[in-house]
Enzyme design. Structure first.
Site, PDB file in Angstrom:
ATOM      1  CG  ASP A 248      36.705  10.218  18.132  1.00 34.66           C
ATOM      2  OD1 ASP A 248      36.614  10.948  17.131  1.00 34.66           O
ATOM      3  OD2 ASP A 248      36.304   9.049  18.164  1.00 34.66           O
TER       4      ASP A 248
ATOM      5  CG  ASP B  26      36.643  13.059  14.155  1.00 32.54           C
ATOM      6  OD1 ASP B  26      37.644  12.470  13.702  1.00 32.54           O
ATOM      7  OD2 ASP B  26      35.663  12.469  14.642  1.00 32.54           O
ATOM      8  CD  GLU B  27      40.774   9.677  16.381  1.00 31.69           C
ATOM      9  OE1 GLU B  27      39.978   9.355  15.464  1.00 31.69           O
ATOM     10  OE2 GLU B  27      41.698   8.953  16.777  1.00 31.69           O
TER      11      GLU B  27
HETATM   12  P1  TMP Z   1      33.249   9.414  13.134  1.00 35.47           P
HETATM   13  O1  TMP Z   1      32.084   9.736  12.297  1.00 35.47           O
HETATM   14  O2  TMP Z   1      33.267   7.976  13.576  1.00 35.47           O
HETATM   15  O3  TMP Z   1      33.363  10.387  14.253  1.00 35.47           O
HETATM   16  O4  TMP Z   1      34.578   9.599  12.237  1.00 35.47           O
HETATM   17  C1  TMP Z   1      35.118  10.880  11.990  1.00 35.47           C
HETATM   18  C2  TMP Z   1      34.916  11.405  10.584  1.00 35.47           C
HETATM   19  O5  TMP Z   1      35.881  10.876   9.677  1.00 35.47           O
HETATM   20  C3  TMP Z   1      33.583  10.983  10.022  1.00 35.47           C
HETATM   21  O6  TMP Z   1      32.516  11.800  10.446  1.00 35.47           O
HETATM   22  C4  TMP Z   1      33.825  10.900   8.550  1.00 35.47           C
HETATM   23  C5  TMP Z   1      35.274  10.557   8.428  1.00 35.47           C
HETATM   24  N1  TMP Z   1      35.440   9.119   8.097  1.00 35.47           N
HETATM   25  C6  TMP Z   1      35.565   8.734   6.776  1.00 35.47           C
HETATM   26  O7  TMP Z   1      35.487   9.566   5.862  1.00 35.47           O
HETATM   27  N2  TMP Z   1      35.739   7.404   6.503  1.00 35.47           N
HETATM   28  C7  TMP Z   1      35.804   6.435   7.472  1.00 35.47           C
HETATM   29  O8  TMP Z   1      35.962   5.231   7.169  1.00 35.47           O
HETATM   30  C8  TMP Z   1      35.669   6.850   8.857  1.00 35.47           C
HETATM   31  C9  TMP Z   1      35.726   5.856   9.983  1.00 35.47           C
HETATM   32  C10 TMP Z   1      35.505   8.203   9.107  1.00 35.47           C
HETATM   33 CA    CA Z   2      34.946  10.621  15.687  1.00 35.65          CA
END
Ligand code: TMP
Ligand code: CA
Length: 359
Positions: A9, A107-108
């Site tokens: 991740d 991203d995962e």
């Molecule tokens: P992260 O920022 O926690 O690594 O999550 C991965 C990406 O997914 C983040 O940069 C933006 C997107 N995202 C959303 O658009 N909405 C959400 O509620 C979440 C948790 C992530």
């Molecule tokens: Ca992430």
């Protein structure tokens, strides 16, 4: 059979991408906004750690985030095209190390590292993937490595950012501290049901029988939750990425520059690679020879053709590449690898996967 499954991740992904192209942002609270068509409204996609310290979280309305923010907090509108480009580069690196990759979002991804290198090499592979992503792209990620998806995913959050968390046993102790909401598949609705029975932590589930969970959630979910709460998760990694490349490597018995001896290995590797690549039913155009020399430096030499449509053609190119290497370098060869890539474009499922799925 013992398995090795990792969840990779990227840390605070969209915000990290922005820091990458604007290094001046590093050290400042950064918030990425999904704008809405209404003026001055929108939701928070993600925030870097300094912004999270201000209690700004994903999913929060922009107005609320603005109230929590300081004067120096920077709000940036999401640029998904750019994040997708970076994501593709990350996945190219992941594909290089692992051919069983299940991408779950931009991203995962889950990686099945059980074979071909074996479970013992899984930790080493995770370290190498993290290093390559950092060195070549300047990004950090966190990895959880375990025997199943559930512990891998929970583990990936244990040492964020830039963490590697490995757990192959003692799941009971690890899960004991976790909230019931952390169990895979438990959203707000199911959390409420668990809580109505006095279950707040995963460890509370052991006061109940499997039959009781089946009564509350139905057979499939009840059984899953029961198993998950005991650290048992049979879900397999389901590869959903199109192959970008196929490669095989071998370590020579002794370091060598003997072209006949090395070509023997190249012939064997080319056979394996060609057969594996043919299973995609796609044309491929590029052949590479990967050499690790006695100093552990890696050299990759490549050639592209209109199509590499036979084993003989592949071997012929590899032979040329080997002679080029031997002409250019004085070092002995320790490991040799054959790779094909540049597959013809196909209809992938990646596009839909990039749409962020919550929960
Ligand atoms: P992260 O920022 O926690 O690594 O999550 C991965 C990406 O997914 C983040 O940069 C933006 C997107 N995202 C959303 O658009 N909405 C959400 O509620 C979440 C948790 C992530
Ligand atoms: Ca992430």
């Amino acid at each position: 059979m013992q398995t090795a499954i990792a969840l990779l991740d990227l840390d605070y992904f969209y915000a990290q991408c922005e820091e990458l192209r604007k290094p001046k942002l590093i050290g400042k609270p950064v918030v990425i906004v999904m704008p809405s068509i209404r003026e001055n409204s929108g939701a928070i996609a993600t925030a870097n750690y300094l912004a999270r310290d201000q209690k700004i979280k994903s999913g929060m309305p922009l107005q609320l985030a603005k109230k929590l923010a300081n004067n120096d907090t920077i709000f940036i509108n999401a640029d998904k095209g750019y994040y997708k480009e970076i994501s593709s580069k990350v996945f190219e690196i992941i594909d290089f190390f692992c051919d069983k990759v299940e991408q779950v979002s931009i991203d995962e991804a889950y990686l099945d590292l059980t074979s071909p290198l074996g479970v013992e090499k899984a930790e080493d592979t995770c370290i190498k993937i993290k290093e390559k992503i950092k060195r070549e792209l300047g990004l950090t990620c966190s990895i959880g490595l375990s025997t199943n998806k559930l512990i891998a995913k929970l583990g990936s959050n244990e040492k964020k950012p830039d963490g590697l968390f490995i757990l192959y046993d003692n799941f009971e102790k690890f899960l004991g501290k976790k909230k019931i909401r952390d169990l895979f598949g438990v959203g707000p609705k199911f959390e409420k049901i668990f809580k109505s029975h006095g279950i707040n932590k995963i460890s509370d589930v052991k006061n109940f029988k499997k039959e009781e969970l089946i009564e509350w959630f139905g057979k499939a979910k009840g059984e899953d939750f029961y198993n998950f709460s005991n650290g048992v998760d049979e879900r397999v990694v389901e590869p959903n990425r199109e192959k970008q490349q196929v490669s095989r490597m071998i370590t020579l018995r002794v370091d060598s520059r003997d072209s006949e001896l090395i070509l023997e290995q190249i012939n064997l590797l080319s056979d394996l690679v060609f057969i594996e690549a043919s299973k995609t039913h796609k044309k491929f155009k590029t052949a590479s020879l990967v050499i690790v020399n006695s100093n552990f430096d890696t050299v990759t030499k490549s050639k592209s053709k209109n199509e590499i449509n036979s084993i003989e053609k592949l071997i012929e190119i590899e032979k040329i590449l080997l002679h080029e290497f031997l002409d250019e370098s004085l070092s002995k060869i320790r490991r040799v690898g054959v790779r094909v890539s540049n597959f013809e474009e196909g209809k992938g499922i990646q596009k839909t996967l990039f749409e962020f799925k919550s929960g």
